[in-house]
Write an enzyme that holds these catalytic residues in place. Structure first.
Site, short mmCIF file in Angstrom:
data_model
loop_
_atom_site.label_atom_id
_atom_site.label_comp_id
_atom_site.label_asym_id
_atom_site.label_seq_id
_atom_site.Cartn_x
_atom_site.Cartn_y
_atom_site.Cartn_z
N GLN A 100 1.80 -6.35 -3.37
CA GLN A 100 2.33 -6.51 -2.02
C GLN A 100 3.67 -5.78 -1.95
OE1 GLN A 100 1.05 -9.72 -3.63
NE2 GLN A 100 -0.74 -8.61 -2.96
N LYS A 115 1.90 2.13 -5.13
CA LYS A 115 2.44 1.57 -6.38
C LYS A 115 1.52 1.90 -7.55
CE LYS A 115 2.39 -2.50 -4.40
NZ LYS A 115 2.16 -2.17 -2.98
N ASN A 124 -5.56 -10.13 -3.57
CA ASN A 124 -5.20 -9.55 -2.26
C ASN A 124 -4.68 -8.13 -2.44
OD1 ASN A 124 -2.96 -10.60 -3.64
ND2 ASN A 124 -1.90 -11.32 -1.81
N ALA A 125 -4.16 -7.82 -3.61
CA ALA A 125 -3.67 -6.48 -3.89
C ALA A 125 -4.84 -5.52 -4.04
CB ALA A 125 -2.85 -6.49 -5.19
N GLY A 126 -4.58 -4.27 -3.68
CA GLY A 126 -5.55 -3.21 -3.94
C GLY A 126 -4.77 -1.99 -4.34
N HIS A 127 -4.80 -1.65 -5.61
CA HIS A 127 -4.03 -0.51 -6.10
C HIS A 127 -5.00 0.59 -6.50
CE1 HIS A 127 -0.48 -3.42 -7.20
NE2 HIS A 127 -0.82 -3.46 -5.94
N ARG A 174 -5.33 0.56 8.72
CA ARG A 174 -3.93 0.15 8.64
C ARG A 174 -3.19 0.59 9.90
NH1 ARG A 174 -3.64 2.51 2.52
NH2 ARG A 174 -4.55 0.73 1.45
N ARG A 181 -9.81 -2.65 6.24
CA ARG A 181 -9.29 -2.66 7.61
C ARG A 181 -8.47 -1.40 7.88
NH1 ARG A 181 -6.13 -8.35 7.71
NH2 ARG A 181 -5.72 -7.73 5.56
N ASP A 184 0.81 -1.22 0.00
CA ASP A 184 0.00 0.00 0.00
C ASP A 184 0.84 1.27 0.00
OD1 ASP A 184 -2.23 -1.66 0.10
OD2 ASP A 184 -2.20 -1.71 2.30
N LYS A 210 -0.50 4.36 -8.03
CA LYS A 210 -0.40 5.75 -8.49
C LYS A 210 0.81 5.93 -9.39
CE LYS A 210 0.98 10.31 -7.59
NZ LYS A 210 0.89 11.61 -6.98
P1 GDP Z 1 -0.73 0.33 -3.58
O1 GDP Z 1 -1.35 -0.92 -3.10
O2 GDP Z 1 0.75 0.37 -3.35
O3 GDP Z 1 -1.06 0.68 -4.99
O4 GDP Z 1 -1.32 1.50 -2.66
P2 GDP Z 1 -2.89 1.68 -2.24
O5 GDP Z 1 -3.63 2.14 -3.42
O6 GDP Z 1 -3.38 0.48 -1.55
O7 GDP Z 1 -2.76 2.79 -1.12
C1 GDP Z 1 -2.25 4.06 -1.37
C2 GDP Z 1 -3.34 5.11 -1.10
O8 GDP Z 1 -2.76 6.40 -1.01
C3 GDP Z 1 -4.36 5.21 -2.20
O9 GDP Z 1 -5.61 5.54 -1.63
C4 GDP Z 1 -3.86 6.38 -3.06
O10 GDP Z 1 -4.89 7.04 -3.76
C5 GDP Z 1 -3.26 7.27 -2.02
N1 GDP Z 1 -2.10 8.06 -2.43
C6 GDP Z 1 -1.10 7.70 -3.28
N2 GDP Z 1 -0.16 8.66 -3.30
C7 GDP Z 1 -0.56 9.64 -2.45
C8 GDP Z 1 0.02 10.87 -2.00
O11 GDP Z 1 1.12 11.26 -2.37
N3 GDP Z 1 -0.69 11.58 -1.08
C9 GDP Z 1 -1.89 11.19 -0.61
N4 GDP Z 1 -2.49 11.95 0.30
N5 GDP Z 1 -2.46 10.01 -1.01
C10 GDP Z 1 -1.80 9.26 -1.90
P1 IMO Z 2 -0.90 -4.19 -2.28
O1 IMO Z 2 -0.48 -4.75 -3.61
C1 IMO Z 2 -0.89 -4.64 2.03
C2 IMO Z 2 -0.98 -8.70 3.63
C3 IMO Z 2 -2.21 -9.12 4.39
C4 IMO Z 2 -1.59 -10.07 5.38
C5 IMO Z 2 -0.52 -10.77 4.55
C6 IMO Z 2 -0.96 -12.10 3.98
O2 IMO Z 2 -2.17 -3.45 -2.31
O3 IMO Z 2 0.22 -3.44 -1.65
P2 IMO Z 2 -2.56 -12.75 1.96
O4 IMO Z 2 -4.01 -12.48 1.75
O5 IMO Z 2 -1.68 -12.23 0.89
O6 IMO Z 2 -2.29 -14.20 2.26
O7 IMO Z 2 -2.20 -11.96 3.33
O8 IMO Z 2 -0.20 -9.89 3.49
N1 IMO Z 2 -1.22 -8.19 2.26
C7 IMO Z 2 -1.15 -6.89 1.92
N2 IMO Z 2 -0.92 -5.81 2.69
N3 IMO Z 2 -1.03 -4.50 0.71
C8 IMO Z 2 -1.23 -5.58 -0.08
O9 IMO Z 2 -1.23 -5.51 -1.43
C9 IMO Z 2 -1.34 -6.85 0.53
N4 IMO Z 2 -1.55 -8.10 0.07
C10 IMO Z 2 -1.47 -8.91 1.13
O10 IMO Z 2 -2.82 -8.02 5.01
O11 IMO Z 2 -0.93 -9.34 6.39
MG MG Z 3 -2.83 -1.57 -1.80
#
Ligand code: GDP
Ligand code: IMO
Ligand code: MG
Length: 413
Positions: free
Chosen positions: A217, A15, A37-40, A298, A296, A12, A17
């Site tokens: 991840q 990535k 499991n990823a959420g981008h 963080r 959840r 999280d 962005k």
């Molecule tokens: P990823 O899994 O690595 O792609 O990251 P996530 O999308 O799960 O979590 C990053 C969160 O931060 C997302 O809600 C983005 O929209 C947000 N985000 C990304 N870059 C920035 C930033 O520079 N500032 C702020 N305030 N939010 C950001």
């Molecule tokens: P992105 O790509 C953050 C964490 C889970 C748990 C552990 C194992 O959005 O960064 P799993 O379901 O993979 O067996 O869970 O890994 N986890 C992540 N935490 N960002 C993620 O993906 C994750 N994918 C899995 O919360 O601790």
């Molecule tokens: Mg994520």
């Protein structure tokens, strides 16, 4: 030319962005490991998109998006995501015939096992990731290419269900009836069949194009190098992206590591710089630190230079992006962990067991004004100093500083 984007912390980092920001420079964007499991999250023109299985290149009109052999694909989720974007995106999407499938029983096993672990639960996303990879390694998994021959696949699965009956009964995991199974597999083949190809060959045939591997991840969740057993079940680091796509190491041009200006973690496991007080809460609220996949809250804390240096080395990062600097606006002091203490001894490396370490901090001055700018010279002086301090300590160029969720809220140095 192949570049790679990889998370340096516990996921999280933002990535999605950065992939979206740079995707215009690439012809092909590839996911190579993990699953839904990823959420981008990608924000474009005020609209927020949450991608789980689709590469974050889909928001860019030109790139072809590839789901590589190392990904575990839950076909239902893939169909759902495709539908949410409209069928046109199928024209620029390919799925590896070697990618393993997540089936419903994998999800049920994941959730049942987490329940049985009680207080020792890993805190998985409950998406069936671990059980699907376990079957792959045990050589009893099923691959996307097998949807081509449904009769044969049903025979194989029937045998598999029989072999596992005792275990499934113990966990309370149901298996589908033969008719339901057939109907479901047929639907997946109808919806996805045209996308399922030998992506290894496709990537080799296009080696003259610009490709971007999108990590999911992150380093500290790597099955080998992360905080085992509180990790995910794939190799999340740079070398895993090569296995997960079939791209040879010599083709890798550049590795871009992504880290937040602080640290977060979802799920359980050690996290030395976690802040249980006001600062942690303030980061969570200002940063909107709630999971994209599970919602959840963080766990939040300070930037950890020891962990970042470890991650930069494991991945061979050429440059780093520091994300969400704006979230640290309004702090009097910002802390950075520069070492660990273990049994009264100071260490400056990331140990194989992280449980017992205490962080050693330096405290830097926070900044007045806001980091929500797009030019380096407009950043408050102390914010610049904060970035320079991290840069010096990780000994890697910080090329991007992200100052907001939008594509253009980025300082490029
Ligand atoms: P990823 O899994 O690595 O792609 O990251 P996530 O999308 O799960 O979590 C990053 C969160 O931060 C997302 O809600 C983005 O929209 C947000 N985000 C990304 N870059 C920035 C930033 O520079 N500032 C702020 N305030 N939010 C950001
Ligand atoms: P992105 O790509 C953050 C964490 C889970 C748990 C552990 C194992 O959005 O960064 P799993 O379901 O993979 O067996 O869970 O890994 N986890 C992540 N935490 N960002 C993620 O993906 C994750 N994918 C899995 O919360 O601790
Ligand atoms: Mg994520």
């Amino acid at each position: 030319m192949v570049d790679l984007i990889v998370g340096l912390q516990w996921g999280d980092e933002g990535k999605g962005k950065i992939v979206d920001l740079v995707a215009k420079n690439y012809d092909i964007v590839i996911r190579s490991q993990g699953g839904h499991n990823a959420g981008h999250t990608v924000v474009v023109n005020g609209k927020k998109y949450a991608l789980h299985l689709l590469p974050s290149g889909v928001l860019n009109p030109n790139a072809t998006n590839v789901i590589g052999n190392g990904v575990v694909v839950y076909p239902k989720q893939l169909i759902k995501e495709i539908n949410s974007f409209g069928h046109d995106i199928k024209k620029k999407l390919l799925v590896s015939d070697k990618a393993h499938m997540i089936l419903d029983h994998h999800i049920a096993i994941d959730q049942a096992r987490e329940k049985l672990r009680g207080k020792n639960a890993i805190g998985t996303t409950g998406r069936g990731i671990g059980p699907a990879y376990a079957d792959k390694i045990a050589r009893v998994g099923v691959r996307m290419g097998e949807l081509k021959n449904i009769d044969k696949l049903i025979d194989k699965l029937t045998h598999y269900y029989e072999m596992n009956k005792g275990y499934f009964d113990y966990l309370g995991v149901k298996i589908p009836s033969a008719e339901d199974l057939r109907a479901e597999l047929q639907e997946w083949q109808d919806e996805l069949g045209e996308l399922i190809v030998n992506t290894t060959n496709y990537l080799w045939d296009n080696m003259d194009k610009n490709m971007l591997l999108e990590g999911a991840q992150a380093t500290l969740l790597d099955i080998d190098h992360g905080t085992y057993p509180y990790v995910t079940s794939s190799n999340t680091i740079a070398s895993g992206a090569l296995t997960g796509s079939g791209i040879a190491p010599k083709n890798l041009n550049k590795v871009i590591g992504i880290a937040k200006a602080y640290t977060t973690r979802v799920g359980n496991g050690p996290f030395p710089t976690e802040d249980f007080g006001e600062a942690g809460d303030k980061i969570r609220e200002q940063g909107g630190e709630y999971g994209t996949t599970t919602g959840r809250p963080r766990r939040c804390g300070w930037f950890d230079v020891v962990a970042a240096r470890y991650a930069v080395t494991l991945n061979g990062c050429d440059e780093v992006a520091i994300m969400k600097l704006d979230v640290l606006d309004g702090f009097d002091k910002v802390k950075v962990c520069v070492g660990y203490e273990i049994d009264g001894k100071k260490i400056d490396y990331f140990p194989s067991e992280l449980d017992e370490v205490k962080p050693v901090y330096v405290e830097l001055d926070g900044w007045n004004g806001s980091a929500r700018v797009t030019k380096w010279e407009d950043l408050p002086e102390n914010a610049q100093k904060y970035i320079e301090f991290i840069e010096e300590n990780i000994d890697t160029k910080i090329k991007y500083v992200s100052t907001g969720a939008e594509r253009n809220a980025t300082v490029i140095r």
